[in-house]
Motif scaffolding. Structure first.
Motif, PDB file in Angstrom:
ATOM      1  N   ASN A 188       0.665  -0.983  -0.032  1.00  0.00           N
ATOM      2  CA  ASN A 188      -0.102  -0.005   0.008  1.00  0.00           C
ATOM      3  C   ASN A 188       0.713   1.415   0.123  1.00  0.00           C
ATOM      4  O   ASN A 188       0.520   2.305  -0.288  1.00  0.00           O
ATOM      5  N   HIS A 189       2.175   1.314   0.334  1.00  0.00           N
ATOM      6  CA  HIS A 189       2.930   2.306   0.239  1.00  0.00           C
ATOM      7  C   HIS A 189       3.840   2.584  -0.897  1.00  0.00           C
ATOM      8  O   HIS A 189       4.830   3.299  -0.882  1.00  0.00           O
ATOM      9  N   ASP A 190       3.918   1.573  -1.804  1.00  0.00           N
ATOM     10  CA  ASP A 190       4.534   1.587  -2.836  1.00  0.00           C
ATOM     11  C   ASP A 190       4.186   2.440  -4.046  1.00  0.00           C
ATOM     12  O   ASP A 190       3.444   2.097  -4.841  1.00  0.00           O
ATOM     13  N   ARG A 191       4.469   3.686  -4.081  1.00  0.00           N
ATOM     14  CA  ARG A 191       4.188   4.792  -5.163  1.00  0.00           C
ATOM     15  C   ARG A 191       5.112   4.703  -6.033  1.00  0.00           C
ATOM     16  O   ARG A 191       6.034   3.685  -6.172  1.00  0.00           O
ATOM     17  N   GLN A 192       5.163   5.459  -7.089  1.00  0.00           N
ATOM     18  CA  GLN A 192       5.659   5.650  -8.243  1.00  0.00           C
ATOM     19  C   GLN A 192       7.157   5.483  -8.103  1.00  0.00           C
ATOM     20  O   GLN A 192       8.096   4.776  -8.786  1.00  0.00           O
ATOM     21  N   ARG A 193       7.804   6.128  -6.964  1.00  0.00           N
ATOM     22  CA  ARG A 193       9.102   6.090  -6.698  1.00  0.00           C
ATOM     23  C   ARG A 193       9.845   4.739  -6.542  1.00  0.00           C
ATOM     24  O   ARG A 193      10.926   4.566  -6.890  1.00  0.00           O
ATOM     25  N   VAL A 194       8.780   4.019  -6.136  1.00  0.00           N
ATOM     26  CA  VAL A 194       9.097   2.395  -5.705  1.00  0.00           C
ATOM     27  C   VAL A 194       8.841   1.670  -7.233  1.00  0.00           C
ATOM     28  O   VAL A 194       9.983   0.738  -7.702  1.00  0.00           O
ATOM     29  N   LEU A 195       7.749   2.046  -7.683  1.00  0.00           N
ATOM     30  CA  LEU A 195       7.530   1.021  -8.908  1.00  0.00           C
ATOM     31  C   LEU A 195       8.335   1.288  -9.944  1.00  0.00           C
ATOM     32  O   LEU A 195       8.437   0.385 -10.975  1.00  0.00           O
ATOM     33  N   ASP A 196       9.055   2.458 -10.085  1.00  0.00           N
ATOM     34  CA  ASP A 196      10.044   2.739 -11.070  1.00  0.00           C
ATOM     35  C   ASP A 196      11.401   2.055 -10.792  1.00  0.00           C
ATOM     36  O   ASP A 196      12.550   2.148 -11.802  1.00  0.00           O
ATOM     37  N   LEU A 197      11.619   1.365  -9.724  1.00  0.00           N
ATOM     38  CA  LEU A 197      12.917   0.827  -9.586  1.00  0.00           C
ATOM     39  C   LEU A 197      12.809  -0.555 -10.612  1.00  0.00           C
ATOM     40  O   LEU A 197      11.741  -0.878 -11.001  1.00  0.00           O
ATOM     41  N   PRO A 198      14.234  -0.941 -10.881  1.00  0.00           N
ATOM     42  CA  PRO A 198      14.394  -2.174 -11.581  1.00  0.00           C
ATOM     43  C   PRO A 198      13.983  -3.201 -11.110  1.00  0.00           C
ATOM     44  O   PRO A 198      14.965  -4.031 -11.168  1.00  0.00           O
ATOM     45  N   TRP A 199      12.952  -3.625 -10.637  1.00  0.00           N
ATOM     46  CA  TRP A 199      12.538  -4.861 -10.215  1.00  0.00           C
ATOM     47  C   TRP A 199      12.533  -6.070 -11.298  1.00  0.00           C
ATOM     48  O   TRP A 199      12.342  -5.536 -12.453  1.00  0.00           O
ATOM     49  N   ALA A 200      12.857  -7.172 -11.029  1.00  0.00           N
ATOM     50  CA  ALA A 200      12.854  -8.148 -11.959  1.00  0.00           C
ATOM     51  C   ALA A 200      11.416  -8.532 -12.479  1.00  0.00           C
ATOM     52  O   ALA A 200      10.975  -8.983 -13.487  1.00  0.00           O
ATOM     53  N   SER A 201      10.168  -8.377 -11.595  1.00  0.00           N
ATOM     54  CA  SER A 201       9.040  -8.449 -11.846  1.00  0.00           C
ATOM     55  C   SER A 201       8.174  -7.729 -10.731  1.00  0.00           C
ATOM     56  O   SER A 201       8.738  -7.487  -9.694  1.00  0.00           O
ATOM     57  N   GLN A 202       6.955  -7.364 -11.022  1.00  0.00           N
ATOM     58  CA  GLN A 202       6.026  -6.730 -10.339  1.00  0.00           C
ATOM     59  C   GLN A 202       4.581  -7.373 -10.073  1.00  0.00           C
ATOM     60  O   GLN A 202       4.169  -7.785 -11.322  1.00  0.00           O
ATOM     61  N   HIS A 203       3.999  -7.496  -8.983  1.00  0.00           N
ATOM     62  CA  HIS A 203       2.904  -8.232  -8.968  1.00  0.00           C
ATOM     63  C   HIS A 203       1.850  -7.667  -7.790  1.00  0.00           C
ATOM     64  O   HIS A 203       2.493  -7.003  -6.901  1.00  0.00           O
ATOM     65  N   ASP A 204       0.593  -7.958  -7.907  1.00  0.00           N
ATOM     66  CA  ASP A 204      -0.316  -7.311  -6.710  1.00  0.00           C
ATOM     67  C   ASP A 204      -0.254  -8.790  -5.926  1.00  0.00           C
ATOM     68  O   ASP A 204      -0.466  -8.897  -4.644  1.00  0.00           O
ATOM     69  N   LEU A 205      -0.303 -10.037  -6.604  1.00  0.00           N
ATOM     70  CA  LEU A 205      -0.440 -11.285  -5.980  1.00  0.00           C
ATOM     71  C   LEU A 205       0.184 -12.275  -6.847  1.00  0.00           C
ATOM     72  O   LEU A 205      -0.052 -12.138  -8.086  1.00  0.00           O
ATOM     73  N   THR A 206       0.937 -13.311  -6.433  1.00  0.00           N
ATOM     74  CA  THR A 206       1.573 -14.056  -7.480  1.00  0.00           C
ATOM     75  C   THR A 206       1.615 -15.645  -6.514  1.00  0.00           C
ATOM     76  O   THR A 206       1.657 -15.547  -5.377  1.00  0.00           O
TER      77      THR A 206
END
Length: 190
Positions: free
Chosen positions: A83-101
């Protein structure tokens, strides 16, 4: 050949001075907390390892500070958004991003979400649910566990460590407990 490890963690809240008071973290300020969390992460995780981060990477940190701290953390990092992962976090070079996996590690099916679930896929077949968000305030069941730093001495944990903790828990997941109480023999869920 080097064996790689898979780790799980959540709720770093990098840069968030308020979490120190809220969770009674033993740090003087956010800068001290951030340094401790980076050190605790890197003391376990090697560059070849994988980390599943289950949300709330930073709060109150600038995009530049998020990038700087992210770059210092070892491992291939996957994000399950919190819930606190705003754009500054989402823009980081994660290998993948999910809401649930759902993933499988060492033959164990895992359902990963920032939030604790009352029921999840394959609960009847022994799948485990890993979550964050609760900052060690929600007790585990035999098949679900908070992997946040507040529950694990501020460090990422392995599946083996999680399984060791869950082996000491008597409480079944709610869906299984309810079905047993109703006398259902072969629960596959709805």
């Amino acid at each position: 050949m080097t064996k790689t490890n898979t780790y799980f963690t959540a709720d770093l809240h990098l840069g968030h001075a308020g979490v120190i008071r809220m969770c009674r973290r033993p740090f003087a300020d956010a800068a001290e907390m951030d340094e401790h969390l980076v050190h605790a992460w890197n003391s376990r995780v090697r560059p070849v390892d994988t980390v599943w981060f289950l949300g709330d990477f930073a709060m109150g940190s600038s995009p530049e500070r998020c990038r700087e701290l992210f770059a210092r953390l070892n491992g291939t990092k996957h994000l399950v958004r919190g819930n606190h992962d705003r754009q500054r976090v989402l823009d980081l070079p994660w290998a993948s991003q999910h809401d649930l996996t759902q993933i499988t590690v060492d033959g164990v099916r895992l359902v990963l979400c920032h939030y604790a679930l009352r029921s999840w896929n394959q609960v009847w077949r022994g799948s485990l649910h890993l979550f964050g968000h609760t900052h060690a305030t929600l007790p585990p069941t035999r098949q679900s566990c908070d992997v946040g730093v507040d529950a694990w001495a501020f460090r990422p944990v392995t599946l083996a460590e999680i399984q060791e903790r869950l082996a000491t828990v008597e409480e079944e997941p709610e869906e299984i407990r309810r079905a047993r109480e109703q006398g259902e023999e072969d629960g596959d869920g709805a």
